[in-house]
Design a protein around this motif. Structure first.
Motif, PDB file in Angstrom:
ATOM      1  N   ALA A 102     -52.252  21.714  22.702  1.00 32.18           N
ATOM      2  CA  ALA A 102     -53.303  22.835  22.806  1.00 32.18           C
ATOM      3  C   ALA A 102     -54.341  22.190  23.670  1.00 32.18           C
ATOM      4  CB  ALA A 102     -53.968  22.693  21.357  1.00 32.18           C
ATOM      5  N   VAL A 103     -54.737  20.861  23.664  1.00 34.29           N
ATOM      6  CA  VAL A 103     -55.470  20.316  24.734  1.00 34.29           C
ATOM      7  C   VAL A 103     -55.327  20.525  26.252  1.00 34.29           C
ATOM      8  CG1 VAL A 103     -56.640  18.095  25.682  1.00 34.29           C
ATOM      9  CG2 VAL A 103     -56.419  18.738  23.293  1.00 34.29           C
ATOM     10  N   SER A 104     -53.935  20.120  26.591  1.00 32.33           N
ATOM     11  CA  SER A 104     -53.385  20.517  27.840  1.00 32.33           C
ATOM     12  C   SER A 104     -53.334  21.869  28.391  1.00 32.33           C
ATOM     13  CB  SER A 104     -51.967  19.937  27.661  1.00 32.33           C
ATOM     14  OG  SER A 104     -51.177  20.215  29.131  1.00 32.33           O
ATOM     15  N   HIS A 105     -53.220  22.705  27.568  1.00 35.45           N
ATOM     16  CA  HIS A 105     -53.464  24.218  27.876  1.00 35.45           C
ATOM     17  C   HIS A 105     -54.896  24.753  28.130  1.00 35.45           C
ATOM     18  CE1 HIS A 105     -49.132  24.965  25.951  1.00 35.45           C
ATOM     19  NE2 HIS A 105     -48.895  25.058  27.256  1.00 35.45           N
ATOM     20  N   MET A 106     -55.725  24.077  27.353  1.00 37.07           N
ATOM     21  CA  MET A 106     -57.151  24.328  27.315  1.00 37.07           C
ATOM     22  C   MET A 106     -57.485  23.878  28.666  1.00 37.07           C
ATOM     23  SD  MET A 106     -59.068  26.053  25.277  1.00 37.07           S
ATOM     24  CE  MET A 106     -60.489  25.733  26.446  1.00 37.07           C
ATOM     25  N   HIS A 129     -64.948  27.980  20.009  1.00 37.75           N
ATOM     26  CA  HIS A 129     -65.178  28.939  21.118  1.00 37.75           C
ATOM     27  C   HIS A 129     -65.650  30.511  20.780  1.00 37.75           C
ATOM     28  CE1 HIS A 129     -61.667  31.517  19.910  1.00 37.75           C
ATOM     29  NE2 HIS A 129     -61.229  30.302  19.497  1.00 37.75           N
ATOM     30  N   GLU A 130     -65.764  30.722  19.514  1.00 34.38           N
ATOM     31  CA  GLU A 130     -66.179  32.022  18.883  1.00 34.38           C
ATOM     32  C   GLU A 130     -67.915  31.979  19.019  1.00 34.38           C
ATOM     33  OE1 GLU A 130     -64.242  30.184  17.161  1.00 34.38           O
ATOM     34  OE2 GLU A 130     -62.548  31.517  16.493  1.00 34.38           O
ATOM     35  N   ASP A 167     -66.460  35.050  28.178  1.00 39.79           N
ATOM     36  CA  ASP A 167     -65.983  36.526  28.051  1.00 39.79           C
ATOM     37  C   ASP A 167     -64.649  36.773  27.260  1.00 39.79           C
ATOM     38  OD1 ASP A 167     -63.577  36.260  29.684  1.00 39.79           O
ATOM     39  OD2 ASP A 167     -64.942  35.842  31.377  1.00 39.79           O
ATOM     40  N   ASP A 168     -64.672  38.011  26.933  1.00 39.37           N
ATOM     41  CA  ASP A 168     -63.536  38.283  26.082  1.00 39.37           C
ATOM     42  C   ASP A 168     -62.249  38.023  26.490  1.00 39.37           C
ATOM     43  OD1 ASP A 168     -65.535  39.547  24.500  1.00 39.37           O
ATOM     44  OD2 ASP A 168     -65.086  41.712  25.254  1.00 39.37           O
ATOM     45  N   GLN A 169     -61.926  37.896  27.678  1.00 45.05           N
ATOM     46  CA  GLN A 169     -60.818  37.688  28.233  1.00 45.05           C
ATOM     47  C   GLN A 169     -60.150  35.971  27.888  1.00 45.05           C
ATOM     48  OE1 GLN A 169     -60.092  38.181  32.276  1.00 45.05           O
ATOM     49  NE2 GLN A 169     -57.830  38.177  32.452  1.00 45.05           N
ATOM     50  N   VAL A 170     -61.330  35.274  28.044  1.00 46.79           N
ATOM     51  CA  VAL A 170     -61.204  33.788  28.000  1.00 46.79           C
ATOM     52  C   VAL A 170     -61.082  33.456  26.302  1.00 46.79           C
ATOM     53  CG1 VAL A 170     -62.245  31.574  28.165  1.00 46.79           C
ATOM     54  CG2 VAL A 170     -62.393  33.128  29.920  1.00 46.79           C
ATOM     55  N   GLN A 171     -61.691  34.211  25.727  1.00 47.92           N
ATOM     56  CA  GLN A 171     -61.617  34.215  24.427  1.00 47.92           C
ATOM     57  C   GLN A 171     -60.381  34.186  23.753  1.00 47.92           C
ATOM     58  OE1 GLN A 171     -64.107  32.739  22.325  1.00 47.92           O
ATOM     59  NE2 GLN A 171     -66.102  33.519  22.869  1.00 47.92           N
ATOM     60  N   GLU A 230     -57.924  32.014  21.831  1.00 45.45           N
ATOM     61  CA  GLU A 230     -56.976  32.377  20.440  1.00 45.45           C
ATOM     62  C   GLU A 230     -55.520  32.066  20.649  1.00 45.45           C
ATOM     63  OE1 GLU A 230     -57.847  32.914  17.553  1.00 45.45           O
ATOM     64  OE2 GLU A 230     -60.210  33.322  17.853  1.00 45.45           O
ATOM     65  N   ALA A 231     -54.880  32.707  21.769  1.00 49.84           N
ATOM     66  CA  ALA A 231     -53.351  32.700  21.984  1.00 49.84           C
ATOM     67  C   ALA A 231     -53.051  31.115  22.021  1.00 49.84           C
ATOM     68  CB  ALA A 231     -53.207  33.337  23.149  1.00 49.84           C
ATOM     69  N   ILE A 232     -53.811  30.157  22.505  1.00 42.27           N
ATOM     70  CA  ILE A 232     -53.408  28.740  22.569  1.00 42.27           C
ATOM     71  C   ILE A 232     -53.505  28.148  21.131  1.00 42.27           C
ATOM     72  CG2 ILE A 232     -54.331  26.467  23.353  1.00 42.27           C
ATOM     73  CD1 ILE A 232     -55.229  27.894  25.821  1.00 42.27           C
ATOM     74  N   GLU A 233     -54.409  28.666  20.377  1.00 48.01           N
ATOM     75  CA  GLU A 233     -54.430  28.021  19.065  1.00 48.01           C
ATOM     76  C   GLU A 233     -53.345  28.700  18.362  1.00 48.01           C
ATOM     77  OE1 GLU A 233     -58.214  28.031  16.759  1.00 48.01           O
ATOM     78  OE2 GLU A 233     -59.075  29.263  18.444  1.00 48.01           O
ATOM     79  N   VAL A 234     -52.980  29.817  18.232  1.00 45.31           N
ATOM     80  CA  VAL A 234     -51.715  30.368  17.635  1.00 45.31           C
ATOM     81  C   VAL A 234     -50.377  29.615  18.214  1.00 45.31           C
ATOM     82  CG1 VAL A 234     -50.394  32.578  17.125  1.00 45.31           C
ATOM     83  CG2 VAL A 234     -52.890  32.784  17.247  1.00 45.31           C
TER      84      VAL A 234
END
Length: 710
Positions: free
Chosen positions: A191-195, A214-215, A220-224, A228-232
């Motif tokens: 997760a850290v690597s992808h962030m 991050h919420e 911007d909405d795209q980054v948010q 979220e996708a990285i978390e999931v």
């Protein structure tokens, strides 16, 4: 030209951070609010060296980088560079309490891992020495990888060395540690690597905070959506990651403490603080001492503020008299004298109370006793929806609701803070005192019970207690209607007892007075001018008829100077009765008649909105009595006592007097309070709700009293 460094000053509560801020900036500081929140934003400037100056922002005290309260979120967003209206810090100066080093190092290690340049100021070294704690500062500096400077802001020790370390850090002679304090990447490797791929340049630890919070960040909405996708994708668990991080940090801190700190056995003799707490927090004597302290605080505000308030009052009276004799009798001179000057006087006269109250509260905070007051009263306050920290604003409200509401800022829970603000004006402030005094003298006989208990004094005390009891009742009812789902934690560190710092109290007094004058003062001045206009002007035909009537009468009485003076006073009363304020008084008379009030009392209720004590002056004008000060109160009482209704009955009976006193106990007749509530809540919603419920409460309680006693 000097280069300017933006420095964020951080630390745990009670670590000495505010003391360091005051030493570095002195009176060269500004106090405002962070954008969108009612948390103090204190900034100041200081010279670091011939090459560097610094802008310092004093962030609210916090224990870690995992915020819960509003003030902690403020500090967190600035450190995470997520507050666009506050300059990103070039450097962090962290104040750590040497006597509680293990707890303070948790926050320090988190900030170090954000990879912002850090200088640590090690405070409370004298207290650590008293506790038998020995700290190897060079070893601690090597283990942390950042400069550590022993300081004592209270005695101005270590400040030159701290400034030197700041200068060297700005020159990159001290570099940010390459290695993390703990293995942050290992907490959530993928997760850290992808962030870091998504937002390049951030540290491993900052990436973890983006995943967790991050919420609440300005993204911007795209980054948010991508975060979220990285978390999931990586099944990132907030709670597990946070718990593992704290555990690892304390393990590393434990090793550092073994290397750099020598602590005595916990079984050694207790310190003076613990001995004092045995007395001051005693199950019975603690409350007796608390009542004595609050009584002295309450009385001192009256005793000490009385003299400067009298001087200000006399000064404005003299200035008004001088300007009246010097300026021509025109509408604009009346506006300046009775509108603008009176409005400014209404602002300035509050300053002594505000400064003295905040000065005394600062001294109590400095000594460490304020935290004990909150601890002792928490149980009672919690039953009605408040907490222990609500007691000081409520007690302060007996002097003046304006500084009392400002002092509610230290209540972290939003609901409890809002409830405190809503009920504090029910405390009988000093502005109600002139009203109580003249009405009690008018309708309550001067009887003595047991040779020393005055009936008039008992009634006065009952009025104060009535406001206090109703505040607790209103809070208990309101807590069911305010829908703020925020958990209430009463976590309070009891600081060590210390001698107060008079310079710190002075700085606080000045800053609070400035806030009042420049924030609430503007609103008060505008409403004062509106009230002047309403009281000075009316329908042309009516005002002209009054002028004509009294001009004729004065021409007929030119030879009798006493008669002319009396006619002048009657003319003023008639003009007021026919002004827009007078018309309003007649208009509301049907509504207030069931309370035992006539139209003249109605006008006093309207003019009292500027300041409750205006009741006495208004009645003095209406009944053609000069002034309204102590020297003339007996004459005013005689006039009020002789006042008759159109049917020949007395206006000021026992029922009317009690009804009016009860009305003033509950009514929100203070525009400065409404102005400060608007400022503190950032909305007109709550002051309007406050105005509505207090007016309704005043009306129905006054109606009940009048019907019972008539």
């Amino acid at each position: 030209m000097k280069a300017t460094i933006n420095i964020a000053l951080v630390g745990n509560p009670n670590s000495g951070k505010s003391s360091l801020f005051n030493v570095l900036t002195g009176l060269n500081q500004k106090v405002g609010n962070f954008p969108g929140v009612t948390v103090d934003k204190k900034t100041g400037n200081t010279s670091i060296s011939p090459e560097y100056s610094a802008t310092i922002i004093d962030l609210p005290g916090t224990y870690s980088l995992y915020p819960r309260r509003e003030d902690e979120w403020v500090a967190y967003r600035v450190l995470m560079q997520q507050d666009k209206q506050v300059a990103a810090p070039d450097m962090v100066v962290l104040v750590a309490d040497a006597s509680n080093l293990k707890r303070n190092l948790l926050f320090a290690s988190q900030i170090i891992d954000l990879k912002i340049p850090v200088v640590i100021g090690l405070s409370m070294m004298d207290l650590a020495k008293t506790k038998g704690i020995k700290i190897d500062v060079p070893e601690l500096e090597r283990e942390l990888g950042v400069p550590v400077i022993p300081i004592n802001p209270r005695k101005n020790k270590g400040i030159p060395q701290l400034k030197k370390a700041i200068e060297q850090t700005a020159q990159h002679l001290y570099k940010t540690p390459v290695r993390d304090f703990i293995n942050n990447e290992g907490l959530a490797l993928e997760a850290v690597s992808h962030m870091k791929e998504l937002i390049p340049g951030m540290s491993d630890y900052k990436a973890i905070h983006y995943l967790i919070n991050h919420e609440s960040f300005l993204l911007d909405d795209q980054v948010q959506e991508k975060i979220e996708a990285i978390e999931v994708k990586n099944q990132f668990n907030h709670t597990k990651t946070q718990a593992e991080e704290i555990l690892q940090r304390y393990q590393r801190i434990g090793n550092i403490m073994k290397q750099a700190v020598t602590e005595p056995s916990p079984l050694e003799k207790s310190l003076l603080t613990e001995k004092l707490d045995d007395i001051l927090l005693h199950r019975r004597w603690g409350y007796v001492i608390l009542l004595a302290v609050l009584f002295l605080l309450f009385q001192s505000v009256f005793w000490l503020a009385g003299y400067p308030m009298d001087w200000i009052d006399q000064g404005f009276a003299a200035l008004t008299g001088w300007m009246s004799g010097w300026m021509p009798a025109t509408w604009w001179s009346d506006l300046i004298i009775n509108g603008l000057l009176a409005g400014i006087g209404g602002i300035v006269i509050f300053i002594p109370q505000i400064m003295i109250l905040f000065g005394l509260i600062t001294l109590l905070e400095d000594t460490g006793y304020m935290a004990r007051i909150s601890f002792l009263t928490d149980k009672l306050m919690r039953k009605v929806g408040l907490n222990g920290k609500s007691v000081m604003p409520m007690i302060s409200g007996f002097a003046c609701a304006v500084p009392a509401i400002m002092s509610a800022r230290n209540i972290e829970n939003k609901k409890e803070r809002l409830l405190t603000i809503l009920v504090t004006p029910l405390m009988s402030c000093s502005a109600r005192l002139p009203v109580y005094t003249i009405l009690i003298a008018l309708v309550i006989p001067g009887k003595l019970y047991f040779g020393f208990l005055s009936l008039q004094g008992l009634v006065m005390m009952a009025l104060y207690l009535l406001g206090l009891v109703m505040a607790l009742v209103v809070s208990w009812v309101a807590k069911w209607f305010i829908n703020i789902k925020e958990k209430s934690f009463f976590i309070l560190e009891l600081p060590t007892y210390r001698a107060p710092r008079w310079k710190n109290a002075l700085v606080t007094m000045v800053s609070k007075a400035k806030i009042f004058v420049f924030e609430a003062g503007r609103v008060i001045l505008v409403i004062s001018l509106i009230l002047w206009a309403l009281s000075s002007y009316g329908p042309g035909e009516k005002m002209a008829a009054v002028e004509q009537e009294y001009s004729t009468l004065m021409e007929q009485s030119q030879s009798d100077s006493l008669k002319v003076a009396e006619l002048e006073q009657q003319k003023s009363s008639a003009l007021l009765a026919n002004s827009y304020a007078g018309i309003l008084g007649h208009a509301i008379e049907p509504a207030i008649r069931p309370l035992g009030f006539d139209w003249k009392i109605g006008i006093a209720l309207i003019t009292s909105f500027a300041a409750r004590e205006a009741f006495v002056g208004t009645m003095a004008t209406l009944y053609s009595v000069e002034g309204g000060d102590d020297a003339d109160q007996a004459t005013l009482a005689e006039k009020l006592n002789a006042a008759k209704r159109t049917d020949g009955t007395k206006v000021y009976t026992l029922a009317t007097g009690l009804s009016l006193m009860v009305f003033y106990v509950f009514a929100m007749q203070c525009m400065s309070t409404l102005a400060i509530v608007k400022r503190e809540t950032k909305s007109w919603k709550w002051p309007l709700i406050q105005l509505a419920y207090m007016t309704a409460l005043a009306y129905f309680m006054s109606l009940l009293v009048f019907q019972l006693f008539k």
